[in-house]
Design a protein around this motif. Structure first.
Motif, PDB file in Angstrom:
ATOM      1  N   LEU A  91       0.838  -1.199   0.000  1.00  0.00           N
ATOM      2  CA  LEU A  91       0.000   0.000   0.000  1.00  0.00           C
ATOM      3  C   LEU A  91       0.876   1.253   0.000  1.00  0.00           C
ATOM      4  CD1 LEU A  91      -2.729  -1.105   2.552  1.00  0.00           C
ATOM      5  CD2 LEU A  91      -3.075  -0.683   0.116  1.00  0.00           C
ATOM      6  N   GLU A  92       0.429   2.290  -0.653  1.00  0.00           N
ATOM      7  CA  GLU A  92       1.237   3.481  -0.905  1.00  0.00           C
ATOM      8  C   GLU A  92       1.834   4.096   0.346  1.00  0.00           C
ATOM      9  OE1 GLU A  92       0.821   7.777  -3.269  1.00  0.00           O
ATOM     10  OE2 GLU A  92      -0.958   6.645  -2.678  1.00  0.00           O
ATOM     11  N   THR A  93       1.046   4.231   1.409  1.00  0.00           N
ATOM     12  CA  THR A  93       1.524   4.939   2.598  1.00  0.00           C
ATOM     13  C   THR A  93       2.211   4.027   3.608  1.00  0.00           C
ATOM     14  OG1 THR A  93      -0.561   4.612   3.798  1.00  0.00           O
ATOM     15  CG2 THR A  93      -0.382   6.586   2.402  1.00  0.00           C
ATOM     16  N   VAL A  94       2.121   2.721   3.418  1.00  0.00           N
ATOM     17  CA  VAL A  94       2.536   1.775   4.452  1.00  0.00           C
ATOM     18  C   VAL A  94       4.041   1.519   4.413  1.00  0.00           C
ATOM     19  CG1 VAL A  94       2.347  -0.623   5.256  1.00  0.00           C
ATOM     20  CG2 VAL A  94       0.292   0.671   4.639  1.00  0.00           C
ATOM     21  N   GLU A  95       4.672   1.652   5.572  1.00  0.00           N
ATOM     22  CA  GLU A  95       6.080   1.288   5.755  1.00  0.00           C
ATOM     23  C   GLU A  95       6.203  -0.109   6.369  1.00  0.00           C
ATOM     24  OE1 GLU A  95      10.187   1.013   6.337  1.00  0.00           O
ATOM     25  OE2 GLU A  95       9.015   2.313   5.015  1.00  0.00           O
ATOM     26  N   ILE A  96       5.296  -0.465   7.272  1.00  0.00           N
ATOM     27  CA  ILE A  96       5.345  -1.755   7.960  1.00  0.00           C
ATOM     28  C   ILE A  96       4.002  -2.468   7.816  1.00  0.00           C
ATOM     29  CG2 ILE A  96       5.719  -2.939  10.165  1.00  0.00           C
ATOM     30  CD1 ILE A  96       7.209  -0.405  11.116  1.00  0.00           C
ATOM     31  N   GLY A  97       4.026  -3.660   7.255  1.00  0.00           N
ATOM     32  CA  GLY A  97       2.839  -4.492   7.163  1.00  0.00           C
ATOM     33  C   GLY A  97       3.007  -5.722   8.034  1.00  0.00           C
ATOM     34  N   VAL A  98       1.951  -6.082   8.769  1.00  0.00           N
ATOM     35  CA  VAL A  98       2.014  -7.237   9.677  1.00  0.00           C
ATOM     36  C   VAL A  98       0.752  -8.070   9.520  1.00  0.00           C
ATOM     37  CG1 VAL A  98       2.269  -8.031  12.045  1.00  0.00           C
ATOM     38  CG2 VAL A  98       3.328  -5.863  11.346  1.00  0.00           C
ATOM     39  N   ILE A  99       0.916  -9.365   9.298  1.00  0.00           N
ATOM     40  CA  ILE A  99      -0.201 -10.301   9.292  1.00  0.00           C
ATOM     41  C   ILE A  99      -0.048 -11.228  10.492  1.00  0.00           C
ATOM     42  CG2 ILE A  99       1.050 -11.761   7.644  1.00  0.00           C
ATOM     43  CD1 ILE A  99      -2.765 -11.719   7.981  1.00  0.00           C
ATOM     44  N   LEU A 100      -1.113 -11.400  11.259  1.00  0.00           N
ATOM     45  CA  LEU A 100      -1.151 -12.323  12.390  1.00  0.00           C
ATOM     46  C   LEU A 100      -1.938 -13.554  11.955  1.00  0.00           C
ATOM     47  CD1 LEU A 100      -2.272  -9.765  15.152  1.00  0.00           C
ATOM     48  CD2 LEU A 100       0.033 -10.141  14.263  1.00  0.00           C
ATOM     49  N   SER A 111      -1.040 -22.649  19.131  1.00  0.00           N
ATOM     50  CA  SER A 111      -0.366 -22.083  20.303  1.00  0.00           C
ATOM     51  C   SER A 111      -0.522 -20.574  20.451  1.00  0.00           C
ATOM     52  CB  SER A 111       1.130 -22.416  20.258  1.00  0.00           C
ATOM     53  OG  SER A 111       1.730 -21.862  19.097  1.00  0.00           O
ATOM     54  N   GLY A 112      -1.117 -19.905  19.476  1.00  0.00           N
ATOM     55  CA  GLY A 112      -1.256 -18.456  19.551  1.00  0.00           C
ATOM     56  C   GLY A 112      -1.290 -17.839  18.176  1.00  0.00           C
ATOM     57  N   TYR A 113      -0.472 -16.814  17.960  1.00  0.00           N
ATOM     58  CA  TYR A 113      -0.411 -16.152  16.658  1.00  0.00           C
ATOM     59  C   TYR A 113       1.019 -16.139  16.124  1.00  0.00           C
ATOM     60  CZ  TYR A 113      -5.217 -14.468  16.480  1.00  0.00           C
ATOM     61  OH  TYR A 113      -6.582 -14.403  16.393  1.00  0.00           O
ATOM     62  N   ASN A 114       1.147 -16.489  14.859  1.00  0.00           N
ATOM     63  CA  ASN A 114       2.401 -16.378  14.130  1.00  0.00           C
ATOM     64  C   ASN A 114       2.383 -15.066  13.360  1.00  0.00           C
ATOM     65  OD1 ASN A 114       3.760 -16.824  11.268  1.00  0.00           O
ATOM     66  ND2 ASN A 114       4.881 -18.045  12.750  1.00  0.00           N
ATOM     67  N   LEU A 115       3.467 -14.297  13.468  1.00  0.00           N
ATOM     68  CA  LEU A 115       3.537 -12.984  12.818  1.00  0.00           C
ATOM     69  C   LEU A 115       4.457 -13.016  11.615  1.00  0.00           C
ATOM     70  CD1 LEU A 115       2.830 -12.449  15.896  1.00  0.00           C
ATOM     71  CD2 LEU A 115       3.982 -10.258  15.616  1.00  0.00           C
ATOM     72  N   SER A 116       4.017 -12.396  10.532  1.00  0.00           N
ATOM     73  CA  SER A 116       4.892 -12.117   9.401  1.00  0.00           C
ATOM     74  C   SER A 116       4.963 -10.606   9.253  1.00  0.00           C
ATOM     75  CB  SER A 116       4.359 -12.752   8.114  1.00  0.00           C
ATOM     76  OG  SER A 116       4.434 -14.154   8.166  1.00  0.00           O
ATOM     77  N   GLY A 162      10.767 -12.026  20.213  1.00  0.00           N
ATOM     78  CA  GLY A 162      11.298 -13.373  20.342  1.00  0.00           C
ATOM     79  C   GLY A 162      11.541 -14.082  19.031  1.00  0.00           C
ATOM     80  N   GLY A 163      11.461 -13.349  17.912  1.00  0.00           N
ATOM     81  CA  GLY A 163      11.680 -13.946  16.599  1.00  0.00           C
ATOM     82  C   GLY A 163      12.934 -13.419  15.930  1.00  0.00           C
ATOM     83  N   GLY A 164      12.926 -13.379  14.606  1.00  0.00           N
ATOM     84  CA  GLY A 164      14.076 -12.897  13.856  1.00  0.00           C
ATOM     85  C   GLY A 164      13.794 -12.903  12.371  1.00  0.00           C
ATOM     86  N   GLY A 165      14.831 -12.621  11.588  1.00  0.00           N
ATOM     87  CA  GLY A 165      14.669 -12.601  10.137  1.00  0.00           C
ATOM     88  C   GLY A 165      15.590 -11.602   9.486  1.00  0.00           C
ATOM     89  N   HIS A 166      15.061 -10.904   8.502  1.00  0.00           N
ATOM     90  CA  HIS A 166      15.830  -9.965   7.694  1.00  0.00           C
ATOM     91  C   HIS A 166      15.326  -8.536   7.903  1.00  0.00           C
ATOM     92  CE1 HIS A 166      17.414 -13.478   5.652  1.00  0.00           C
ATOM     93  NE2 HIS A 166      16.180 -13.869   5.382  1.00  0.00           N
ATOM     94  N   ILE A 167      16.027  -7.585   7.310  1.00  0.00           N
ATOM     95  CA  ILE A 167      15.635  -6.177   7.433  1.00  0.00           C
ATOM     96  C   ILE A 167      14.242  -5.943   6.866  1.00  0.00           C
ATOM     97  CG2 ILE A 167      16.147  -3.834   6.643  1.00  0.00           C
ATOM     98  CD1 ILE A 167      19.090  -4.520   6.752  1.00  0.00           C
ATOM     99  N   ARG A 168      13.943  -6.559   5.737  1.00  0.00           N
ATOM    100  CA  ARG A 168      12.663  -6.332   5.064  1.00  0.00           C
ATOM    101  C   ARG A 168      11.633  -7.420   5.324  1.00  0.00           C
ATOM    102  NH1 ARG A 168      13.728  -2.108   5.531  1.00  0.00           N
ATOM    103  NH2 ARG A 168      15.056  -0.817   4.258  1.00  0.00           N
ATOM    104  N   ALA A 169      12.030  -8.540   5.895  1.00  0.00           N
ATOM    105  CA  ALA A 169      11.092  -9.635   6.142  1.00  0.00           C
ATOM    106  C   ALA A 169      11.515 -10.401   7.384  1.00  0.00           C
ATOM    107  CB  ALA A 169      11.031 -10.572   4.937  1.00  0.00           C
ATOM    108  N   ALA A 170      10.582 -10.552   8.321  1.00  0.00           N
ATOM    109  CA  ALA A 170      10.898 -11.254   9.568  1.00  0.00           C
ATOM    110  C   ALA A 170       9.623 -11.846  10.146  1.00  0.00           C
ATOM    111  CB  ALA A 170      11.556 -10.294  10.562  1.00  0.00           C
ATOM    112  N   GLY A 171       9.793 -12.602  11.228  1.00  0.00           N
ATOM    113  CA  GLY A 171       8.626 -13.228  11.837  1.00  0.00           C
ATOM    114  C   GLY A 171       8.861 -13.562  13.294  1.00  0.00           C
ATOM    115  N   ALA A 172       7.773 -13.881  13.986  1.00  0.00           N
ATOM    116  CA  ALA A 172       7.840 -14.246  15.401  1.00  0.00           C
ATOM    117  C   ALA A 172       6.565 -14.984  15.770  1.00  0.00           C
ATOM    118  CB  ALA A 172       8.003 -12.998  16.270  1.00  0.00           C
ATOM    119  N   ASN A 173       6.556 -15.552  16.968  1.00  0.00           N
ATOM    120  CA  ASN A 173       5.369 -16.229  17.496  1.00  0.00           C
ATOM    121  C   ASN A 173       5.024 -15.630  18.857  1.00  0.00           C
ATOM    122  OD1 ASN A 173       4.965 -18.570  15.523  1.00  0.00           O
ATOM    123  ND2 ASN A 173       7.100 -18.841  16.112  1.00  0.00           N
ATOM    124  N   ILE A 174       3.749 -15.403  19.088  1.00  0.00           N
ATOM    125  CA  ILE A 174       3.279 -14.919  20.383  1.00  0.00           C
ATOM    126  C   ILE A 174       2.253 -15.917  20.909  1.00  0.00           C
ATOM    127  CG2 ILE A 174       2.066 -13.081  21.604  1.00  0.00           C
ATOM    128  CD1 ILE A 174       3.226 -11.104  19.636  1.00  0.00           C
TER     129      ILE A 174
END
Length: 331
Positions: free
Chosen positions: A254-263, A268-273, A290-302
Motif C-alpha cells: 500500500l502506498e503509505t505503508v512502511e510496515i505491514g504485519v499479518i497475524l 499455540s497463539g499467533y504467528n507474525l509475518s 522473540g523472533g528474527g529474520g531480515h531487514i525487510r522480512a521477519a517473523g515471530a510467534n506470540i
C-alpha cells in the motif's frame, strides 16, 4: 572476503568427501528458499555418489509441490549421520522436529543468510546480505564444481525468486541477476515455474485474503498496517495455514505503508509475518517479540489467542524499534 569464502568451500568439500551418510533438514513451515536450496544440494550430493537424504516439514505451500525430488524425502531418521546440512535456518529450535537430527549428526554445516543466525554449526557459511540461501548454495556448487543439472537449477531459481519477491526486494543484488542468468542458460522451464509459483491461487486463498483485507487496521498516520486471520477462518474456507502467507505483501505494498504485519492464528497463539519498505528493520521488531529474520522480512510467534493483546504487543515493539524514525508519537 573471497579468500574466506574459498576456505569455507574447501572445508565443506573436505567434510563431504569424508562423509558416508549426509542428511539435510528443513526448517518448520518450509518456504521456497528453504526447500529449493535443500533439494538442490541434496540432489547434487547424490550425483556425486553420496548417500544423501533430506527431512522436511510437510507443511509447505501447495504452489511448491511441483518441485522435483520432493517425493524422495526420508521419513525416518537413521541412528547416526556423518554430516548434516541445516539450510536457511537461523536457530536450532526453528528446525524440523526442533532439531532432532542435530543429536544424531557427527558434524553440522549451516548455510544461511539471516543476520540473526546463532552460528550453531561446525562450519557456518553465513552471508547475511545475500538474496537467499539458494544463491549461496549455487555459489558453493559452482565454486566447488559440484554437479548441477536442469532440475537442480530449477530448485535454485525457485529458492532465489521466492525469497526476493521475484527479484523485487532490496536484498536483490547484481550478483543475484548473474546467478539467475546462469540458471536460465541451463534450460530451466521458466513458464512452468511462473505458472506454479504465481498463477495458481486457490479460491480458498482468495477468500482468506478478502477476510484479512476487510480487517485491516492502520496506525501511525497509515504507515503501519496490521491484520489477522483466525483458525475459524481456515475452517470456514477449508483453507490451509500456508494460504495466508502472501497476505502481508498486500499490506506492505500500500502506498503509505512502511510496515505491514499479518497475524496468523495457530494452536499455540499467533504467528507474525512482518514486512517493511524503506527504513524500518523488520528483524529488530521481530527480535523484540522473540523472533528474527531480515531487514525487510521477519517473523515471530506470540503464545496468546487474544488478538487485541497481540496487536498491542506488536505496536509496542514497533514503538521501541522505530521511535527515532517517526516524526510523531501518536498511533
Amino acid at each position: 572476503m573471497k579468500k574466506m569464502m574459498n576456505k569455507i568451500f574447501n572445508n565443506i568439500i573436505i567434510e563431504i568427501n569424508n562423509a558416508d551418510s549426509i542428511g539435510l533438514i528443513s526448517h518448520k513451515n518450509p518456504d521456497g528458499d528453504n526447500l529449493g536450496s535443500m533439494i538442490a544440494l541434496y540432489k547434487s550430493l547424490q550425483l556425486m555418489g553420496k548417500k544423501a537424504m533430506f527431512f522436511t516439514d510437510d507443511n509447505y505451500p501447495d504452489n511448491l509441490k511441483f518441485m522435483p525430488y520432493l517425493d524422495e524425502q526420508s521419513t525416518i531418521y537413521p541412528e547416526s549421520l556423518d554430516l548434516l546440512f541445516c539450510l536457511d535456518s537461523s536457530e536450532v529450535k526453528r528446525l524440523k522436529d526442533d532439531g532432532k537430527a542435530i543429536k544424531i549428526a557427527k558434524k553440522i554445516i549451516v548455510i544461511d543468510h539471516h543476520k540473526s543466525n546463532e552460528m550453531f554449526g561446525d562450519i557456518n557459511y553465513i552471508v547475511d546480505d545475500a538474496s537467499s540461501t539458494g544463491e549461496l548454495v549455487f555459489n558453493l556448487l559452482e565454486k566447488s564444481q559440484m554437479p548441477i543439472n536442469k532440475e537442480i537449477a530449477e530448485c535454485i531459481y525457485i529458492a532465489i525468486a521466492t525469497d526476493t519477491g521475484n527479484f523485487r526486494y532490496s536484498s536483490t543484488h547484481a550478483s543475484t541477476f548473474r546467478v539467475a542468468a546462469k540458471l536460465l542458460d541451463m534450460g530451466i522451464d521458466l513458464d512452468k515455474i511462473r505458472n506454479n509459483l504465481y498463477e495458481s491461487m486457490k479460491l480458498s486463498e482468495l477468500k482468506l485474503i478478502t477476510v484479512a483485507l476487510n480487517r485491516m487496521r492502520f496506525f501511525y498516520d497509515n504507515k503501519v498496517c496490521i491484520t489477522y486471520v483466525t483458525k475459524a477462518d481456515y475452517a470456514n474456507y477449508n483453507a490451509k495455514y500456508t494460504e495466508a502467507d502472501n497476505i502481508v505483501q498486500f499490506l506492505r505494498d500500500l502506498e503509505t505503508v512502511e510496515i505491514g504485519v499479518i497475524l496468523k492464528e495457530t494452536d499455540s497463539g499467533y504467528n507474525l509475518s512482518i514486512r517493511t519498505k524503506t527504513f524500518a528493520d523488520a528483524s529488530l521488531i521481530a527480535k523484540t517479540l522473540g523472533g528474527g529474520g531480515h531487514i525487510r522480512a521477519a517473523g515471530a510467534n506470540i503464545n496468546s489467542h487474544d488478538v487485541e493483546f497481540v496487536i498491542d504487543k506488536v505496536l509496542k515493539s514497533i514503538d521501541k524499534e522505530t521511535k527515532d524514525a517517526w516524526n510523531f508519537t501518536d498511533r
